[in-house]
Design an enzyme around this catalytic site. Structure first.
Site, short mmCIF file in Angstrom:
data_model
loop_
_atom_site.label_atom_id
_atom_site.label_comp_id
_atom_site.label_asym_id
_atom_site.label_seq_id
_atom_site.Cartn_x
_atom_site.Cartn_y
_atom_site.Cartn_z
N GLY A 21 0.74 -1.25 0.04
CA GLY A 21 0.11 0.01 -0.06
C GLY A 21 0.82 1.19 0.16
O GLY A 21 0.67 2.15 -0.69
N ARG A 25 7.17 1.69 1.19
CA ARG A 25 7.45 0.45 1.46
C ARG A 25 7.89 -0.16 -0.08
O ARG A 25 8.98 -0.97 -0.09
CB ARG A 25 6.29 -0.36 1.91
CG ARG A 25 6.58 -1.79 2.17
CD ARG A 25 5.45 -2.59 2.67
NE ARG A 25 4.80 -1.88 3.61
CZ ARG A 25 3.53 -2.05 4.01
NH1 ARG A 25 2.64 -2.90 3.46
NH2 ARG A 25 3.17 -1.23 5.24
N ARG A 44 1.10 11.26 -8.57
CA ARG A 44 0.60 11.54 -7.08
C ARG A 44 1.57 10.91 -6.24
O ARG A 44 1.20 10.49 -5.00
CB ARG A 44 -0.79 10.92 -6.98
CG ARG A 44 -1.86 11.64 -8.07
CD ARG A 44 -3.18 10.88 -7.88
NE ARG A 44 -4.17 11.55 -8.80
CZ ARG A 44 -5.13 12.14 -8.39
NH1 ARG A 44 -5.99 11.92 -7.41
NH2 ARG A 44 -6.03 12.58 -9.70
N ARG A 88 -0.21 -8.67 -3.63
CA ARG A 88 -0.41 -7.67 -2.63
C ARG A 88 0.74 -8.00 -1.30
O ARG A 88 0.37 -9.11 -0.82
CB ARG A 88 -1.76 -7.40 -2.13
CG ARG A 88 -1.96 -6.55 -0.91
CD ARG A 88 -3.57 -6.04 -0.83
NE ARG A 88 -3.60 -5.74 0.60
CZ ARG A 88 -3.04 -4.69 1.45
NH1 ARG A 88 -2.12 -4.00 0.77
NH2 ARG A 88 -3.42 -4.78 2.62
N SER A 91 -0.32 -4.96 5.24
CA SER A 91 -0.36 -5.17 6.42
C SER A 91 -1.78 -5.39 6.88
O SER A 91 -2.88 -5.05 5.96
CB SER A 91 0.03 -4.12 7.36
OG SER A 91 -0.49 -2.86 6.92
N ASP A 207 -0.87 -5.13 13.70
CA ASP A 207 -1.48 -4.82 15.02
C ASP A 207 -2.57 -5.80 15.32
O ASP A 207 -2.90 -6.55 14.52
CB ASP A 207 -2.21 -3.22 15.02
CG ASP A 207 -3.10 -3.16 13.88
OD1 ASP A 207 -4.28 -3.41 14.28
OD2 ASP A 207 -2.73 -2.97 12.81
N ARG A 220 6.19 -0.75 9.87
CA ARG A 220 5.59 -1.35 8.80
C ARG A 220 6.32 -1.38 7.79
O ARG A 220 6.28 -1.94 6.83
CB ARG A 220 4.27 -0.85 9.05
CG ARG A 220 3.28 -1.11 10.16
CD ARG A 220 1.80 -0.90 9.80
NE ARG A 220 1.41 0.70 9.55
CZ ARG A 220 1.35 1.47 10.59
NH1 ARG A 220 1.27 1.10 11.67
NH2 ARG A 220 1.11 2.62 10.29
#
Length: 243
Positions: A21, A25, A44, A88, A91, A207, A220
């Site tokens: 996402g 990362r 963007r 994908r 997290s 989490d 993360r």
């Protein structure tokens, strides 16, 4: 051949794309694990890279947060850039005590209250599956690497902050009959089904609603290396197995 949301030329992406996402990362994965890396898009600030993992072409591109975002990027990658496989690498928050922070889990299906699939293609099902052969290959690579991969049913939610009137997290987990929650896989699986492509969803638990343990944003971004390694080894194997 740029699209409205991706500025890369035709042929800029490999057949397999790892899709976290977070743009940072994506940058971390590309800079840490790939060689001969080229940044191919930054519209963007949603960063995309192509390089080589042990000689095999692999791309990494961020999806942003939520189903509308991954819906746009995965559609354009599949439809206009010849991408065949999207894994994908994200997290998730755990609903179960057996699914602990830093565990790696593979979605066996995604359950959602979202109208994404209905609006996009008239799909009425609220539960969608990833590519069976892609999941099988991911499980094989995880076993080879000694990564204790846990299978889970994923709640793919449109909403991060839900009103208390919708019930507690326990109520939501029971209502959806799911093990963890994220916000993208349902749309990714739907696009793959519609376009005849392959999709899978590998997640690291960041989490836990049960233990109240949670990772920082920096953790993360940089600490999900087991998941990343499984995804990269899968991408390498795909070069020879799934044409």
């Amino acid at each position: 051949m740029a699209t409205p949301h991706i500025s890369a030329p035709e042929g800029a992406f490999a057949k397999t794309v790892l899709m976290p996402g977070d743009p940072l990362r994506a940058k971390f994965i590309a800079e840490t694990f790939l060689t001969d890396v080229t940044q191919v898009t930054a519209v963007r600030n949603v960063l995309g890279f192509t390089g080589r993992y042990e000689g095999v072409p692999v791309s990494v591109m961020a999806s942003g947060m939520g189903m509308p975002s991954i819906g746009i990027y995965s559609w354009e990658l599949y439809k206009f850039y010849g991408v065949e496989n999207i894994i994908r690498v994200g997290s998730a928050g755990s609903y179960r005590d057996w699914l602990k922070v830093m565990d790696v889990t593979l979605a066996e299906r995604a359950v959602s209250e979202s109208t994404f699939a209905m609006v996009q293609g008239g799909e009425k099902a609220n539960s969608l599956h990833p590519s069976e052969e892609l999941n099988e290959l991911i499980r094989e690579k995880a076993e080879e690497l000694g990564v204790g991969l846990k299978m889970s049913v994923v709640h793919s939610s449109d909403v991060f902050y839900s009103d208390p009137s919708q019930g507690s997290w326990e109520d939501i987990a029971e209502r959806t009959d799911t093990d963890c929650v994220e916000m993208e896989s349902f749309a990714l699986f739907h696009n793959a089904h519609v376009l005849g492509k392959r999709a899978a969803c590998l997640l690291t638990i960041s989490d836990s609603f049960v233990s109240h343990v949670e990772l920082t944003a920096e953790e993360r971004e940089k600490n999900f290396t087991e998941m990343m390694k499984v995804a990269l080894e899968t991408a390498k194997a795909l070069e020879g197995k799934l044409k």
